[in-house]
Write a protein that holds these residues in place. Structure first.
Motif, mmCIF file in Angstrom:
data_model
loop_
_atom_site.group_PDB
_atom_site.id
_atom_site.type_symbol
_atom_site.label_atom_id
_atom_site.label_comp_id
_atom_site.label_asym_id
_atom_site.label_seq_id
_atom_site.Cartn_x
_atom_site.Cartn_y
_atom_site.Cartn_z
ATOM 1 N N LYS A 75 -2.451 7.412 1.502
ATOM 2 C CA LYS A 75 -3.436 6.334 1.335
ATOM 3 C C LYS A 75 -3.474 5.464 2.589
ATOM 4 O O LYS A 75 -4.538 4.985 2.986
ATOM 5 C CB LYS A 75 -3.105 5.487 0.097
ATOM 6 N N THR B 132 -7.959 -4.509 -0.373
ATOM 7 C CA THR B 132 -8.564 -3.713 0.701
ATOM 8 C C THR B 132 -8.831 -4.570 1.925
ATOM 9 O O THR B 132 -8.563 -4.149 3.054
ATOM 10 C CB THR B 132 -9.877 -3.054 0.224
ATOM 11 N N LEU C 103 -11.912 3.928 -1.110
ATOM 12 C CA LEU C 103 -10.449 4.058 -1.176
ATOM 13 C C LEU C 103 -9.913 3.883 -2.595
ATOM 14 O O LEU C 103 -8.739 4.138 -2.854
ATOM 15 C CB LEU C 103 -9.780 3.037 -0.251
ATOM 16 N N LEU D 39 -7.271 -3.760 5.507
ATOM 17 C CA LEU D 39 -8.162 -3.504 6.644
ATOM 18 C C LEU D 39 -7.890 -4.470 7.793
ATOM 19 O O LEU D 39 -7.934 -4.082 8.961
ATOM 20 C CB LEU D 39 -9.628 -3.580 6.216
ATOM 21 N N LEU E 175 0.843 -1.203 0.000
ATOM 22 C CA LEU E 175 0.000 0.000 0.000
ATOM 23 C C LEU E 175 0.879 1.255 0.000
ATOM 24 O O LEU E 175 0.649 2.187 -0.777
ATOM 25 C CB LEU E 175 -0.926 -0.005 1.213
ATOM 26 N N ALA F 217 -15.487 0.226 1.800
ATOM 27 C CA ALA F 217 -14.135 0.762 1.992
ATOM 28 C C ALA F 217 -13.328 0.667 0.697
ATOM 29 O O ALA F 217 -12.646 1.625 0.319
ATOM 30 C CB ALA F 217 -13.428 0.025 3.128
ATOM 31 N N ALA G 204 -6.762 4.814 4.628
ATOM 32 C CA ALA G 204 -7.204 3.449 4.945
ATOM 33 C C ALA G 204 -7.436 3.291 6.442
ATOM 34 O O ALA G 204 -8.373 2.590 6.864
ATOM 35 C CB ALA G 204 -6.176 2.434 4.442
ATOM 36 N N TYR H 14 -10.856 4.216 7.428
ATOM 37 C CA TYR H 14 -11.856 3.197 7.091
ATOM 38 C C TYR H 14 -11.726 1.971 7.989
ATOM 39 O O TYR H 14 -12.693 1.252 8.208
ATOM 40 C CB TYR H 14 -11.752 2.806 5.612
#
Length: 197
Positions: free
Chosen positions: A129, A161, A154, A165, A121, A150, A133, A136
């Motif tokens: 970002k 994702t 995003l 997460l 990421l 999300a 993230a 979220y």
């Protein structure tokens, strides 16, 4: 170190705090060391060497850097020096967009070398970002937002994702009790979803 407050404060302290936080968010090893000390409380170089798994010379050099930055303190009253972390909070406001950097973001950044998803990421999308993230991950961890929402917000692939997460959910779990500014982290559920006209 609360770098920004509502009242007009000492500009030198604020700018130095900004630079200290920026330095923490440039080097994952320093970020990891800082959050280790924050979680553990008072530690020695031996504790750091074992807990962060870095050579003693690196631990010595890095603690010195963090003391100079003002995010660690060194107690030299005993033969074996002990270190403690000063919780950081930096609120940035750019044309009405506000975000508060707390030890939780520093922890997420510090984990990136050991977590492929967080590392990817950062590599592909940058620190901004990761911060987005994190906003979220808060409602996701509380069961108030789905991975699909999300991922859409995003603008990331669904499977990626989910992995991000989950990694950030672990960060949130591990920092909630030690980050005194945890409640200042913006949650995506506080922001209305972007809609297309």
């Amino acid at each position: 170190m609360n770098c920004m407050s509502k009242a007009a404060g000492d500009p030198e302290r604020v700018i130095n705090g900004l630079l200290s936080v920026a330095h923490l968010l440039e080097e994952p090893r320093l970020a990891r060391l800082y959050t280790f000390v924050l979680r553990e409380g008072e530690v020695t170089l031996d504790d750091i060497e074992d807990g962060v798994e870095i050579p003693r010379t690196t631990a010595y050099s890095d603690t010195g850097t963090l003391v100079e930055l003002g995010v660690l303190t060194r107690d030299e009253d005993q033969k074996t020096h002990t270190y403690s972390a000063i919780p950081i909070s930096l609120t940035a406001d750019l044309d009405g967009d506000e975000f508060t950097v707390t030890p939780t973001l520093v922890e997420a950044f510090g984990r990136s070398p050991q977590d492929r998803d967080l590392d990817l990421l950062l590599e592909k999308h940058g620190l901004g970002k990761l911060a987005a993230a994190l906003t979220y991950a808060i409602p996701y961890a509380e069961g108030e937002m789905s991975e699909r929402v999300a991922a859409r917000e995003l603008d990331l692939q669904y499977a990626f994702t989910v992995a991000v997460l989950q990694a950030l959910r672990d960060v949130l779990r591990d920092t909630k009790s030690v980050d005194p500014y945890f409640e200042d982290i913006r949650s995506a559920r506080e922001q209305p979803a972007q809609t297309e006209d």
